[in-house]
Design a protein around this motif. Structure first.
Motif, PDB file in Angstrom:
ATOM      1  N   SER A  68       1.115 -32.446  15.851  1.00  0.00           N
ATOM      2  CA  SER A  68       0.518 -31.308  16.549  1.00  0.00           C
ATOM      3  C   SER A  68       1.005 -29.987  15.961  1.00  0.00           C
ATOM      4  CB  SER A  68       0.812 -31.376  18.049  1.00  0.00           C
ATOM      5  OG  SER A  68       2.181 -31.183  18.295  1.00  0.00           O
ATOM      6  N   LEU A  69       2.284 -29.911  15.546  1.00  0.00           N
ATOM      7  CA  LEU A  69       2.788 -28.687  14.930  1.00  0.00           C
ATOM      8  C   LEU A  69       2.137 -28.437  13.579  1.00  0.00           C
ATOM      9  CD1 LEU A  69       6.603 -28.765  15.740  1.00  0.00           C
ATOM     10  CD2 LEU A  69       4.859 -27.272  16.702  1.00  0.00           C
ATOM     11  N   PHE A  70       1.876 -29.503  12.817  1.00  0.00           N
ATOM     12  CA  PHE A  70       1.209 -29.343  11.526  1.00  0.00           C
ATOM     13  C   PHE A  70      -0.179 -28.742  11.725  1.00  0.00           C
ATOM     14  CE2 PHE A  70      -1.468 -30.992   8.069  1.00  0.00           C
ATOM     15  CZ  PHE A  70      -0.820 -30.390   7.003  1.00  0.00           C
ATOM     16  N   GLY A  71      -0.901 -29.207  12.737  1.00  0.00           N
ATOM     17  CA  GLY A  71      -2.224 -28.659  13.024  1.00  0.00           C
ATOM     18  C   GLY A  71      -2.141 -27.189  13.408  1.00  0.00           C
ATOM     19  N   LYS A  74      -1.500 -25.006  10.313  1.00  0.00           N
ATOM     20  CA  LYS A  74      -2.725 -24.760   9.551  1.00  0.00           C
ATOM     21  C   LYS A  74      -3.552 -23.682  10.228  1.00  0.00           C
ATOM     22  CE  LYS A  74      -5.026 -28.177   7.730  1.00  0.00           C
ATOM     23  NZ  LYS A  74      -5.752 -29.459   7.589  1.00  0.00           N
ATOM     24  N   LYS A  75      -3.615 -23.713  11.551  1.00  0.00           N
ATOM     25  CA  LYS A  75      -4.384 -22.708  12.285  1.00  0.00           C
ATOM     26  C   LYS A  75      -3.758 -21.323  12.118  1.00  0.00           C
ATOM     27  CE  LYS A  75      -6.388 -21.734  16.775  1.00  0.00           C
ATOM     28  NZ  LYS A  75      -6.535 -22.156  18.164  1.00  0.00           N
ATOM     29  N   ILE A  76      -2.435 -21.259  12.142  1.00  0.00           N
ATOM     30  CA  ILE A  76      -1.748 -19.975  11.963  1.00  0.00           C
ATOM     31  C   ILE A  76      -2.026 -19.416  10.572  1.00  0.00           C
ATOM     32  CG2 ILE A  76       0.546 -18.937  11.686  1.00  0.00           C
ATOM     33  CD1 ILE A  76       1.466 -20.696  14.035  1.00  0.00           C
ATOM     34  N   MET A  77      -1.980 -20.258   9.539  1.00  0.00           N
ATOM     35  CA  MET A  77      -2.265 -19.789   8.186  1.00  0.00           C
ATOM     36  C   MET A  77      -3.690 -19.273   8.074  1.00  0.00           C
ATOM     37  SD  MET A  77       0.451 -19.960   6.469  1.00  0.00           S
ATOM     38  CE  MET A  77      -0.155 -19.741   4.818  1.00  0.00           C
TER      39      MET A  77
END
Length: 113
Positions: A68-71, A74-77
């Motif tokens: 969930s943190l990886f997702g 990606k959204k933050i980037m």
């Protein structure tokens, strides 16, 4: 040093437990029977199975959290890229606004009285 101390205390507790619980029991699981098993084996085995199950649950929770943190990373980037693009666009519009103001000011001066 702390881990060595914890291991020594744990080993002492297991040794004390094995000396105090020497009676034999029969362990029945489904169709299997293990006769004449010392009680401390059952106690220690139960503790180890509990530790193993809690570790597996912890690993599953950690994996789910990392996914969930990886997702979210990606959204933050993606959002940071969008902010950078919008900042560029704002800068271009500000330059265009300054340019238009200069053109408007020079036309107003030539048409003045």
């Amino acid at each position: 040093m702390l881990s060595l101390t914890i291991l020594l205390v744990g080993g002492s507790i297991i040794a004390f437990l094995s000396l105090q619980n020497t009676m034999v029991v029969s362990l029945h699981f489904l169709d299997f029977t293990i006769p004449n098993l010392p009680l401390y084996y059952v106690i220690i085995g139960s503790m180890l199975v509990g530790l193993l199950l809690s570790y597996v649950i912890y690993l599953v929770h950690t994996i789910i959290t990392n996914i969930s943190l990886f997702g979210k990373d990606k959204k933050i980037m993606k959002e940071k890229q969008q902010v950078a693009e919008l900042t560029k666009r704002i800068h271009q519009l500000e330059l265009e606004n300054v340019k238009l103001k200069k053109e408007t000011d020079s036309e107003a001066d030539t048409n003045s009285i």
